[in-house]
Design a protein around this motif. Sequence first.
Motif, PDB file in Angstrom:
ATOM      1  N   ARG A   1       0.819  -1.210   0.000  1.00  0.00           N
ATOM      2  CA  ARG A   1       0.000   0.000   0.000  1.00  0.00           C
ATOM      3  C   ARG A   1       0.853   1.260   0.000  1.00  0.00           C
ATOM      4  O   ARG A   1       1.971   1.278   0.497  1.00  0.00           O
ATOM      5  N   GLY A   2       0.287   2.308  -0.541  1.00  0.00           N
ATOM      6  CA  GLY A   2       0.924   3.617  -0.530  1.00  0.00           C
ATOM      7  C   GLY A   2       2.062   3.734  -1.522  1.00  0.00           C
ATOM      8  O   GLY A   2       2.394   2.797  -2.252  1.00  0.00           O
ATOM      9  N   ASP A   3       2.652   4.920  -1.541  1.00  0.00           N
ATOM     10  CA  ASP A   3       3.719   5.207  -2.500  1.00  0.00           C
ATOM     11  C   ASP A   3       4.949   4.335  -2.312  1.00  0.00           C
ATOM     12  O   ASP A   3       5.607   3.979  -3.280  1.00  0.00           O
TER      13      ASP A   3
ATOM     14  N   THR B   1       2.770  -4.137  -5.449  1.00  0.00           N
ATOM     15  CA  THR B   1       1.871  -3.093  -4.967  1.00  0.00           C
ATOM     16  C   THR B   1       0.406  -3.372  -5.309  1.00  0.00           C
ATOM     17  O   THR B   1       0.085  -3.897  -6.368  1.00  0.00           O
TER      18      THR B   1
ATOM     19  N   ALA C   1      -1.527  -0.618  -4.617  1.00  0.00           N
ATOM     20  CA  ALA C   1      -1.898   0.782  -4.436  1.00  0.00           C
ATOM     21  C   ALA C   1      -2.909   1.277  -5.460  1.00  0.00           C
ATOM     22  O   ALA C   1      -3.665   2.204  -5.175  1.00  0.00           O
ATOM     23  N   ASP C   2      -2.954   0.681  -6.640  1.00  0.00           N
ATOM     24  CA  ASP C   2      -3.906   1.127  -7.657  1.00  0.00           C
ATOM     25  C   ASP C   2      -5.290   0.518  -7.484  1.00  0.00           C
ATOM     26  O   ASP C   2      -6.250   0.998  -8.081  1.00  0.00           O
TER      27      ASP C   2
ATOM     28  N   GLU D   1      -6.760   1.224  -1.259  1.00  0.00           N
ATOM     29  CA  GLU D   1      -6.128   2.205  -0.376  1.00  0.00           C
ATOM     30  C   GLU D   1      -6.364   1.750   1.055  1.00  0.00           C
ATOM     31  O   GLU D   1      -7.005   0.732   1.292  1.00  0.00           O
TER      32      GLU D   1
ATOM     33  N   GLY E   1      -8.817  -2.955   3.485  1.00  0.00           N
ATOM     34  CA  GLY E   1      -8.494  -1.875   2.577  1.00  0.00           C
ATOM     35  C   GLY E   1      -9.745  -1.213   2.029  1.00  0.00           C
ATOM     36  O   GLY E   1     -10.867  -1.672   2.251  1.00  0.00           O
TER      37      GLY E   1
ATOM     38  N   GLN F   1     -10.725   0.487  -4.766  1.00  0.00           N
ATOM     39  CA  GLN F   1     -10.767   1.539  -5.765  1.00  0.00           C
ATOM     40  C   GLN F   1     -11.487   1.081  -7.031  1.00  0.00           C
ATOM     41  O   GLN F   1     -11.513   1.795  -8.020  1.00  0.00           O
TER      42      GLN F   1
END
Length: 185
Positions: free
Chosen positions: A36-38, A46, A48-49, A52, A168, A171
């Motif tokens: 997660r995250g940058d 990841t 992350a996309d 979140e 989470g 998205q």
Amino acid sequence: MDTAATESTEFTEFTFRDATDADVDALVALVESAYRGDSSRAGWTTEADILEGRRTDPDGVLAVIKNPDSRLLTVERGGRIVACCQLEHRGDHAYFGMFAVSPTIQGGGLGKTVMAQAERQARENWDAAEMHMSVISVREDLIAWYERRGYRRTGRMTPFPYGDERFGIPQRDDLQFELLVKELA
């Protein structure tokens, strides 16, 4: 049970051991950084996309450590936790989860080594005939990586727990988990 083992690679040494209560914060940070995250974008695992929020929390990690049918295999290099995975004894099979490798060292073979060690421990300690895992079905690159390691897609899906932020904040609206299975010879 003492599971300490040392594996040497060309330039570094890794130590495998069971996690303890004192590792909780470092393990939460590792898992979060891998997914997660940058910071997770430095590696290829990841999420992350697609998600979140948090991937795990201290209570979740501590529950794995305290569960008598589970263990959290931890990998250290230079005194720092750089990888981990959950193993849970479930009758004739073991469950593999909470798998994380520090994003800055992904792609160097440590994940394969951790997975092989986890499979070996499931066979030797529990006489597990299979390893099971659940993977978000839209993670085609990750599923392909597992398939190259002998896991097969089963097509058995379970719904993603939308609305439960412990998993989470989605998205997208097409998330579900697929069961992957590998026979352990």
